[in-house]
Scaffold this motif. Structure first.
Motif, PDB file in Angstrom:
ATOM      1  N   ARG A   1       0.825  -1.210   0.000  1.00 31.18           N
ATOM      2  CA  ARG A   1       0.000   0.000   0.000  1.00 31.18           C
ATOM      3  C   ARG A   1       0.856   1.255   0.000  1.00 31.18           C
ATOM      4  NH1 ARG A   1      -3.837   0.260   4.801  1.00 31.18           N
ATOM      5  NH2 ARG A   1      -4.115   2.330   3.910  1.00 31.18           N
ATOM      6  N   PHE A   2       1.955   1.211   0.734  1.00 30.79           N
ATOM      7  CA  PHE A   2       2.830   2.385   0.766  1.00 30.79           C
ATOM      8  C   PHE A   2       3.395   2.674  -0.619  1.00 30.79           C
ATOM      9  CE2 PHE A   2       7.162   4.042   0.945  1.00 30.79           C
ATOM     10  CZ  PHE A   2       6.942   5.245   1.598  1.00 30.79           C
ATOM     11  N   PHE A   3       3.911   1.667  -1.290  1.00 31.08           N
ATOM     12  CA  PHE A   3       4.501   1.879  -2.612  1.00 31.08           C
ATOM     13  C   PHE A   3       3.451   2.348  -3.614  1.00 31.08           C
ATOM     14  CE2 PHE A   3       7.738  -1.464  -1.234  1.00 31.08           C
ATOM     15  CZ  PHE A   3       8.665  -0.509  -0.891  1.00 31.08           C
ATOM     16  N   CYS A   4       2.266   1.744  -3.586  1.00 29.65           N
ATOM     17  CA  CYS A   4       1.218   2.165  -4.515  1.00 29.65           C
ATOM     18  C   CYS A   4       0.742   3.588  -4.210  1.00 29.65           C
ATOM     19  CB  CYS A   4       0.046   1.186  -4.447  1.00 29.65           C
ATOM     20  SG  CYS A   4       0.415  -0.462  -5.082  1.00 29.65           S
ATOM     21  N   THR A   5       0.604   3.898  -2.914  1.00 28.59           N
ATOM     22  CA  THR A   5       0.190   5.255  -2.533  1.00 28.59           C
ATOM     23  C   THR A   5       1.233   6.277  -2.939  1.00 28.59           C
ATOM     24  OG1 THR A   5      -1.053   4.391  -0.648  1.00 28.59           O
ATOM     25  CG2 THR A   5      -0.456   6.720  -0.592  1.00 28.59           C
ATOM     26  N   ALA A   6       2.506   5.962  -2.693  1.00 31.73           N
ATOM     27  CA  ALA A   6       3.578   6.881  -3.078  1.00 31.73           C
ATOM     28  C   ALA A   6       3.611   7.073  -4.589  1.00 31.73           C
ATOM     29  CB  ALA A   6       4.919   6.351  -2.576  1.00 31.73           C
ATOM     30  N   GLY A   7       3.358   5.990  -5.342  1.00 36.62           N
ATOM     31  CA  GLY A   7       3.337   6.118  -6.792  1.00 36.62           C
ATOM     32  C   GLY A   7       2.206   6.999  -7.279  1.00 36.62           C
ATOM     33  N   ARG A   8       1.020   6.814  -6.730  1.00 35.42           N
ATOM     34  CA  ARG A   8      -0.118   7.649  -7.135  1.00 35.42           C
ATOM     35  C   ARG A   8       0.096   9.094  -6.726  1.00 35.42           C
ATOM     36  NH1 ARG A   8      -3.068   2.890  -5.627  1.00 35.42           N
ATOM     37  NH2 ARG A   8      -3.367   3.696  -3.516  1.00 35.42           N
ATOM     38  N   MET A   9       0.712   9.298  -5.569  1.00 35.61           N
ATOM     39  CA  MET A   9       0.951  10.670  -5.128  1.00 35.61           C
ATOM     40  C   MET A   9       1.979  11.352  -6.024  1.00 35.61           C
ATOM     41  SD  MET A   9       1.818  11.962  -1.296  1.00 35.61           S
ATOM     42  CE  MET A   9       1.906  13.716  -0.919  1.00 35.61           C
ATOM     43  N   THR A  10       2.982  10.615  -6.466  1.00 32.64           N
ATOM     44  CA  THR A  10       3.985  11.179  -7.373  1.00 32.64           C
ATOM     45  C   THR A  10       3.347  11.635  -8.676  1.00 32.64           C
ATOM     46  OG1 THR A  10       5.672   9.733  -6.423  1.00 32.64           O
ATOM     47  CG2 THR A  10       6.165  10.731  -8.548  1.00 32.64           C
ATOM     48  N   LEU A  11       2.413  10.847  -9.187  1.00 30.16           N
ATOM     49  CA  LEU A  11       1.755  11.211 -10.439  1.00 30.16           C
ATOM     50  C   LEU A  11       0.790  12.377 -10.268  1.00 30.16           C
ATOM     51  CD1 LEU A  11       0.958   7.687 -11.935  1.00 30.16           C
ATOM     52  CD2 LEU A  11       2.716   9.297 -12.679  1.00 30.16           C
ATOM     53  N   SER A  12       0.218  12.522  -9.059  1.00 24.29           N
ATOM     54  CA  SER A  12      -0.804  13.549  -8.857  1.00 24.29           C
ATOM     55  C   SER A  12      -0.237  14.900  -8.461  1.00 24.29           C
ATOM     56  CB  SER A  12      -1.793  13.100  -7.779  1.00 24.29           C
ATOM     57  OG  SER A  12      -1.161  13.018  -6.518  1.00 24.29           O
ATOM     58  N   CYS A  13       1.051  14.953  -8.084  1.00 21.74           N
ATOM     59  CA  CYS A  13       1.631  16.221  -7.623  1.00 21.74           C
ATOM     60  C   CYS A  13       1.758  17.187  -8.787  1.00 21.74           C
ATOM     61  CB  CYS A  13       3.010  15.993  -6.995  1.00 21.74           C
ATOM     62  SG  CYS A  13       2.933  15.323  -5.332  1.00 21.74           S
ATOM     63  N   GLY A  14       1.311  18.417  -8.602  1.00 17.45           N
ATOM     64  CA  GLY A  14       1.588  19.471  -9.561  1.00 17.45           C
ATOM     65  C   GLY A  14       2.987  19.987  -9.347  1.00 17.45           C
ATOM     66  N   ASN A  15       3.747  20.209 -10.378  1.00 19.17           N
ATOM     67  CA  ASN A  15       5.132  20.633 -10.248  1.00 19.17           C
ATOM     68  C   ASN A  15       5.387  21.891 -11.049  1.00 19.17           C
ATOM     69  OD1 ASN A  15       6.562  18.358  -8.689  1.00 19.17           O
ATOM     70  ND2 ASN A  15       5.312  17.273 -10.186  1.00 19.17           N
ATOM     71  N   THR A  16       6.590  22.418 -10.877  1.00 23.11           N
ATOM     72  CA  THR A  16       6.899  23.704 -11.476  1.00 23.11           C
ATOM     73  C   THR A  16       7.787  23.552 -12.685  1.00 23.11           C
ATOM     74  OG1 THR A  16       8.980  24.182 -10.395  1.00 23.11           O
ATOM     75  CG2 THR A  16       7.003  24.539  -9.118  1.00 23.11           C
ATOM     76  N   ALA A  17       7.777  24.549 -13.513  1.00 24.58           N
ATOM     77  CA  ALA A  17       8.740  24.621 -14.592  1.00 24.58           C
ATOM     78  C   ALA A  17       9.999  25.274 -14.079  1.00 24.58           C
ATOM     79  CB  ALA A  17       8.150  25.419 -15.754  1.00 24.58           C
ATOM     80  N   GLY A  18      10.973  25.361 -14.944  1.00 23.69           N
ATOM     81  CA  GLY A  18      12.239  25.924 -14.500  1.00 23.69           C
ATOM     82  C   GLY A  18      12.307  27.420 -14.610  1.00 23.69           C
ATOM     83  N   ALA A  19      11.272  28.079 -15.121  1.00 22.73           N
ATOM     84  CA  ALA A  19      11.339  29.518 -15.309  1.00 22.73           C
ATOM     85  C   ALA A  19      11.400  30.241 -13.980  1.00 22.73           C
ATOM     86  CB  ALA A  19      10.121  29.982 -16.113  1.00 22.73           C
ATOM     87  N   ARG A  20      11.953  31.449 -14.034  1.00 19.84           N
ATOM     88  CA  ARG A  20      12.108  32.212 -12.803  1.00 19.84           C
ATOM     89  C   ARG A  20      10.760  32.477 -12.153  1.00 19.84           C
ATOM     90  NH1 ARG A  20      14.874  38.213 -12.045  1.00 19.84           N
ATOM     91  NH2 ARG A  20      14.302  38.453  -9.861  1.00 19.84           N
ATOM     92  N   GLY A  21       9.753  32.672 -12.950  1.00 20.00           N
ATOM     93  CA  GLY A  21       8.442  32.938 -12.389  1.00 20.00           C
ATOM     94  C   GLY A  21       7.883  31.784 -11.596  1.00 20.00           C
ATOM     95  N   HIS A  22       8.502  30.619 -11.733  1.00 16.09           N
ATOM     96  CA  HIS A  22       7.998  29.453 -11.026  1.00 16.09           C
ATOM     97  C   HIS A  22       8.988  28.969  -9.985  1.00 16.09           C
ATOM     98  CE1 HIS A  22       4.915  29.379 -14.055  1.00 16.09           C
ATOM     99  NE2 HIS A  22       5.815  29.280 -14.998  1.00 16.09           N
ATOM    100  N   TYR A  23       9.928  29.788  -9.586  1.00 14.47           N
ATOM    101  CA  TYR A  23      10.871  29.377  -8.551  1.00 14.47           C
ATOM    102  C   TYR A  23      10.223  29.402  -7.181  1.00 14.47           C
ATOM    103  CZ  TYR A  23      15.050  29.266 -11.415  1.00 14.47           C
ATOM    104  OH  TYR A  23      15.994  28.929 -12.333  1.00 14.47           O
ATOM    105  N   ARG A  24       9.209  30.217  -7.015  1.00  9.66           N
ATOM    106  CA  ARG A  24       8.596  30.345  -5.686  1.00  9.66           C
ATOM    107  C   ARG A  24       7.786  29.078  -5.411  1.00  9.66           C
ATOM    108  NH1 ARG A  24       8.310  35.111  -8.423  1.00  9.66           N
ATOM    109  NH2 ARG A  24       9.250  36.926  -7.427  1.00  9.66           N
ATOM    110  N   LEU A  25       8.326  28.250  -4.507  1.00  9.71           N
ATOM    111  CA  LEU A  25       7.787  26.907  -4.355  1.00  9.71           C
ATOM    112  C   LEU A  25       6.777  26.786  -3.238  1.00  9.71           C
ATOM    113  CD1 LEU A  25      11.210  25.137  -4.710  1.00  9.71           C
ATOM    114  CD2 LEU A  25       9.531  25.582  -6.474  1.00  9.71           C
ATOM    115  N   GLY A  26       6.674  27.783  -2.394  1.00 15.13           N
ATOM    116  CA  GLY A  26       5.768  27.658  -1.260  1.00 15.13           C
ATOM    117  C   GLY A  26       4.446  28.326  -1.544  1.00 15.13           C
ATOM    118  N   ARG A  27       3.855  28.874  -0.486  1.00 12.52           N
ATOM    119  CA  ARG A  27       2.548  29.505  -0.653  1.00 12.52           C
ATOM    120  C   ARG A  27       2.623  30.722  -1.567  1.00 12.52           C
ATOM    121  NH1 ARG A  27       2.498  27.648   4.703  1.00 12.52           N
ATOM    122  NH2 ARG A  27       0.676  26.393   5.240  1.00 12.52           N
TER     123      ARG A  27
END
Length: 743
Positions: A540-566
């Motif tokens: 369950r841990f591995f499957c949950t971690a896999g689904r969470m990895t796919l569901s996470c929204g991530n940033t591009a490398g542009a400067r406008g997207h460096y702000r990673l927090g709120r």
């Protein structure tokens, strides 16, 4: 003159319980109340080794009984002539109580709410009196038992919990200091994984014990009660400190922590200050110490040394530095709270900074969202199914042993055993039969010869004193409760006493039937064997971690997207979808379940019959969970991300799914060497993309650089932990875990 034997705390507690039991029966019999055994059970089950613990448990039992009485009367009033709807509603209520008991700090309250409702409802349906009389009698007898024991415990050798609470808290700080010492030794590349895992387990157990001890100390110690709100904040910070130290220990195998002395020249002074703070926390109450109001420690870096690091080494260093800052902040807050508690300034004047962690206390963050716990739900459904099975047997099987008592026994035992899933019901058959036999001998051979209450009182006093003295240790409290329950239930003392050999046989058979029902239910839907439970949690841990990895929204490398927090998206973790929150909470709780179930796995199934490899696997799983939780909390909500980052997420998720599938299938083992090379190539591609974006958009601010470096360190940490997990998991012979055997 006080006898030397009375100096023993266990002897005094046994005397108090025995005296309270005799007084309770005397009052109930003198008043000619029916079912005095309910009052006797209340005395036996609320007697603990300190006044505060007993008062708390007695209060929970009394409140639970009152709530159960109200619910039972409502159910009887709503379904007076429809037994199927009545049983459906009752089982739903018992299921709700079970689910809440499995995840609440007031577990005993919900447990009493559930099984007392069953007792009142079944008693109302099968006795000559009405439901109201049965409910009032149950509340009356329970209140008598709780009141008598509470008065005896207060007046006779009261044992307060304040000193024990402070001693346990000091022991906790000693363990936290020991873990900090291990982290310091890890800076030289030395880390004993087995010792660190064992110490983490001791810290978790100490925190669970401290919560109950604080409630007890609040109940019986005025000075603790006066500062109760501050003490609760203090324990919350203690838990945050333990979590921060454990996360630093998870980072210890990395190169960043081992090289940190050259990167942060002030680190020796930092470690010395932390040690001094631990010394202040361990100092006796009212001791004056400095450091509560000092400024945050400066962790200035050696810039040339940091510039010489590779991109992801610098990211790992940024993660470690953040954790050290967190350690500094939490210890300062603890000293500030300690100052308030010791009276150096009033609690009203004390101001504690708002608790907004970067990477610790992730469980608290996850707990803000509602998510159904699958294991608790399955345990709840088992209780409901067992209760229905007993109810159908009682209705359709003529001459069933113990009659309606079969249903009440099922409700009580099912809820009790749901809180201790490591106890196999079949293993209780022999102790139950033994206790029933001994109680039956007293019931049939001794009690008929008693003609006056003083003789009965002598019997009750002797048996209860012996049980309390034999099972005085905290580890045997469950045995004491079982023995007391069997003795009081079998003897069933009343004014109009009757004796029947068949009554002993019936109740023995009823207990065995209930335990057999619970044993069968334990195998639905899966086997309760410890190794199978551990492997299910692992999958369950591995499957949950896999689904969470796919569901996470991530940033591009542009400067406008460096702000990673709120600040990047204007949204925190609370803006995520319910599904993402459920995955996050599962990822938070599963490592704890994995660690708990691992302690019961037979050593013969482990590589080399040693637990070292298992401890290593648990440690790397905890590290993987920590990196993924922190990354999820600080990801942005925009849809822009580089192709390399998107491919990295897919590769990590696929590897996690493959590891889950490989548990038990040797032909599906993950090649950790190829996985390591592939993930490193993707990280290199991301680094090139970031450097091109920085050159295009200009130099970012220092805060933006640090945030992105932390994110890069987390990405690398996930990859390294995943490779370690796949390497260690491949050394287990999972097919041996499928060998059939009885549990």
């Amino acid at each position: 003159m006080i006898f030397p034997a009375l100096k023993s705390r266990a002897t005094r507690e046994a005397l108090k319980t025995a005296l309270a039991l005799v007084l309770t029966y005397w009052i109930a019999l003198q008043a000619n109340w029916d079912k005095p055994m309910w009052a006797g059970l209340a005395v036996a089950l609320v007697s603990l080794d300190s006044l505060g613990l007993s008062l708390n448990k007695g209060l929970m039992r009394m409140l639970g009984t009152l709530v159960a009485a109200v619910v039972a009367l409502v159910l009887v009033g709503l379904f007076p002539q429809d037994r199927w709807l009545f049983m459906a509603a009752l089982s739903m209520w018992v299921g709700c109580c079970t689910y809440l008991a499995l995840g609440s700090s007031r577990a005993y309250f919900w447990q009493v709410c559930g099984f007392v409702s069953v007792i009142i409802c079944v008693g109302a349906a099968t006795s000559q009196g009405g439901a109201f009389e049965t409910a009032v009698l149950r509340a009356q007898q329970t209140g008598l038992g709780v009141l008598v024991y509470s008065l005896v415990a207060i007046l006779l050798w009261p044992s307060h919990s304040g000193d024990k609470f402070r001693d346990t808290l000091a022991a906790l700080h000693q363990k936290q200091r020991a873990l900090h010492q291990k982290i310091i030794s890890a800076q030289q590349g030395v880390l004993d994984i087995a010792d660190t895992t064992a110490l983490a387990g001791e810290l978790a157990a100490a925190h669970r014990n401290l919560r109950s001890l604080l409630e007890a100390a609040i109940a019986d110690s005025y000075d603790v009660w006066e500062a109760r709100n501050t003490w609760k904040q203090y324990l919350a910070r203690c838990e945050a400190l333990t979590e921060c130290l454990e996360q630093l220990a998870l980072l210890a195998p990395g190169q960043a922590l081992q090289r940190i002395k050259t990167l942060i020249p002030s680190l020796p002074g930092f470690d010395l200050t932390i040690q001094q703070r631990f010394g202040a926390l361990l100092a006796p109450p009212k001791t004056s110490f400095e450091g509560a109001d000092e400024e945050p420690l400066t962790l200035s870096v050696e810039k040339p040394a940091v510039d010489s690091l590779s991109f992801y080494d610098a990211g790992s260093f940024a993660v470690v530095r953040r954790q050290l800052r967190e350690l500094d902040r939490i210890t300062r807050e603890l000293l500030s709270l300690r100052t308030s508690i010791d009276g150096h300034e009033s609690a009203e004047q004390q101001t504690v900074p708002a608790y907004e962690p970067y990477s610790s206390n992730t469980e608290g963050m996850a707990s803000r969202f509602f998510a159904v716990d699958g294991d608790r739900l399955i345990a709840t459904l088992r209780v409901i199914a067992t209760l229905w099975a007993a109810y159908l047997i009682y209705i359709y099987v003529e001459g069933v042993p113990a009659g309606s008592a079969l249903v009440t026994l099922t409700g009580s035992l099912a809820m009790a055993l749901a809180t201790v899933p490591q106890v196999a019901p079949l293993r209780l058959v022999l102790p139950v039969l033994l206790a029933t036999t001994l109680a039956g001998l007293i019931y049939l051979l001794v009690m008929p010869k008693l003609y006056a209450f003083w003789q009965l009182a002598l019997l009750l006093f002797s048996v209860s004193f012996l049980l309390c003295r034999l099972f005085a240790s905290p580890a045997t409290q469950g045995v004491k409760a079982l023995a007391f329950s069997m003795f009081i239930s079998v003897c069933s003392i009343q004014n109009a006493q009757t004796y029947s050999f068949m009554a002993i046989v019936n109740i023995s058979m009823a207990f065995v039937m209930v335990l057999l029902l619970l044993s069968l239910a334990a195998y639905v839907p899966n086997s309760p064997r410890p190794e199978q439970v551990f492997r299910r949690h692992l999958k369950r841990f591995f499957c949950t971690a896999g689904r969470m990895t796919l569901s996470c929204g991530n940033t591009a490398g542009a400067r406008g997207h460096y702000r990673l927090g709120r600040g990047a998206s204007g949204k925190s973790a609370s803006g995520k979808s319910w599904r993402a929150n459920s995955l996050y909470q599962a990822l938070t709780t599963l490592p704890v379940k994995i660690s708990e179930s691992a302690s019961r796995v037979p050593a013969g199934l482990l590589p080399g019959a040693s637990r070292d490899m298992l401890d290593t696997l648990i440690g790397r799983i905890s590290a993987l969970a920590f990196f993924m939780q922190t990354l999820a909390l600080h990801s942005t909500r925009d849809n822009l991300e580089s192709d390399a980052l998107r491919q990295w997420r897919k590769s990590v998720a696929n590897a996690l799914f493959e590891i889950a599938a490989s548990l038990g299938e040797p032909d599906k083992q993950v090649d950790y060497r190829a996985l390591s090379a592939h993930l490193q190539q993707l990280l290199d591609d991301m680094e090139s993309k970031v450097r091109r974006d920085v050159a295009q958009f200009g130099a970012p601010s220092a805060d933006e650089v640090e945030l992105w470096l932390c994110r890069a360190g987390l990405l690398r940490g996930i990859g390294l932990a995943l490779v370690d997990v796949s390497r260690v998991a491949g050394k287990f012979n999972w097919t041996r875990w499928d060998e059939q055997r009885f549990f």
